[in-house]
Design an enzyme around this catalytic site. Structure first.
Site, short mmCIF file in Angstrom:
data_model
loop_
_atom_site.label_atom_id
_atom_site.label_comp_id
_atom_site.label_asym_id
_atom_site.label_seq_id
_atom_site.Cartn_x
_atom_site.Cartn_y
_atom_site.Cartn_z
N GLY A 46 0.86 -1.18 0.00
CA GLY A 46 0.00 0.00 0.00
C GLY A 46 0.89 1.21 0.00
CD GLU A 47 2.34 5.66 -0.61
OE1 GLU A 47 2.03 5.20 -1.72
OE2 GLU A 47 3.50 5.97 -0.31
CB CYS A 78 5.18 -3.98 -1.47
SG CYS A 78 5.78 -2.78 -2.65
NE ARG A 105 8.23 5.18 0.72
CZ ARG A 105 7.42 6.20 1.01
NH1 ARG A 105 7.84 7.19 1.76
NH2 ARG A 105 6.19 6.22 0.54
CB ILE A 131 2.97 -2.38 -7.65
CG1 ILE A 131 2.34 -3.55 -8.42
CG2 ILE A 131 2.20 -1.08 -7.90
CD1 ILE A 131 0.99 -3.98 -7.90
NE ARG A 132 3.31 3.77 -6.24
CZ ARG A 132 3.31 4.32 -5.03
NH1 ARG A 132 4.24 5.17 -4.68
NH2 ARG A 132 2.36 4.03 -4.19
CG HIS A 167 2.43 -6.51 -4.26
ND1 HIS A 167 1.86 -6.08 -3.08
CD2 HIS A 167 3.04 -5.43 -4.79
CE1 HIS A 167 2.13 -4.80 -2.91
NE2 HIS A 167 2.85 -4.38 -3.93
CD GLU A 169 0.14 -8.86 -1.90
OE1 GLU A 169 1.09 -9.66 -1.93
OE2 GLU A 169 0.31 -7.64 -1.76
N1 GLN Z 1 5.96 2.70 -2.93
C1 GLN Z 1 5.12 2.33 -1.83
C2 GLN Z 1 5.63 2.93 -0.52
O1 GLN Z 1 6.67 3.51 -0.50
C3 GLN Z 1 5.02 0.83 -1.71
C4 GLN Z 1 4.30 0.28 -2.91
C5 GLN Z 1 3.58 -0.99 -2.67
O2 GLN Z 1 3.31 -1.41 -1.55
N2 GLN Z 1 3.19 -1.59 -3.75
O3 GLN Z 1 4.96 2.78 0.46
#
Ligand code: GLN
Length: 185
Positions: A46-47, A78, A105, A131-132, A167, A169
């Site tokens: 997530g974030e 992540c 990050r 993903i990021r 991920h 999941e």
């Molecule tokens: N870039 C996000 C962060 O710094 C993490 C991305 C993710 O969980 N897919 O929190």
């Protein structure tokens, strides 16, 4: 056995879907009371900034650290991996600091650079999404590497703490969750 999935922000529903697929009971963790009911905890993607702020605000952060020090098995994907790392480059926000890793990050690029990949792990090949995603820049002596993508460490473990920068999941590959469940049993 009941698995808790931290449900403050992020893709907790996808983790629940995998555990349902494996026929393992799980609950969404939002309060300190929820933490008392579980045998293992997942911190979703997530974030990490948003999850960190909520962990501080609810007091869940401190409680999770104290449970981890008593042996609670925790699996972070992540953003979860970022929060569990001892050091996050350039970041002075909340961190559990439970695994001796230095992490950076968004190190695999932006949202548009997201990709799906098969990676080799010590428990077989698994299909995952990035993903990021963060990169693990260095690890301490007690950290065991479980999976790599080319030269990058993407899955690692130290005692009761398991992290993945990707991920599993989202691709619904169950192998990494099965490994986490074995750590509890
Ligand atoms: N870039 C996000 C962060 O710094 C993490 C991305 C993710 O969980 N897919 O929190």
């Amino acid at each position: 056995m009941i698995i808790g999935i931290l449900a403050l922000q992020g893709d907790f529903a996808e983790h629940k879907e995998i555990l349902d697929k494996l026929k393992v009971e799980s609950i969404l963790v939002k309060t300190k009371e929820d933490l008392e009911k579980i045998n293992g905890l997942i911190i979703p993607g997530g974030e990490s900034t948003a999850i960190g702020l909520l962990l501080e605000k609810t007091g869940l952060g401190k409680q999770i650290i104290s449970k981890a020090k008593k042996g609670l098995v925790i699996f972070g994907t992540c953003a979860g991996a970022i929060l569990l790392s001892k050091k996050v480059l350039g970041k002075k926000e909340f961190s559990f600091a439970l695994i001796d890793t230095v992490i950076e990050r968004n190190s695999f690029g932006r949202q548009n650079d997201s990709f799906e990949e098969k990676i080799k792990t010590s428990f077989g090949e698994i299909s995952v999404s990035f993903i990021r995603a963060p990169k693990i820049k260095s690890i301490g002596k007690k950290v065991q590497v479980l999976g790599k993508l080319k030269n990058e460490i993407v899955i690692a473990k130290q005692k009761n703490i398991l992290i993945a920068t990707c991920h599993p999941e989202i691709t619904l590959d169950t192998k990494l969750h099965e490994y986490f469940l074995k750590m509890i049993r």
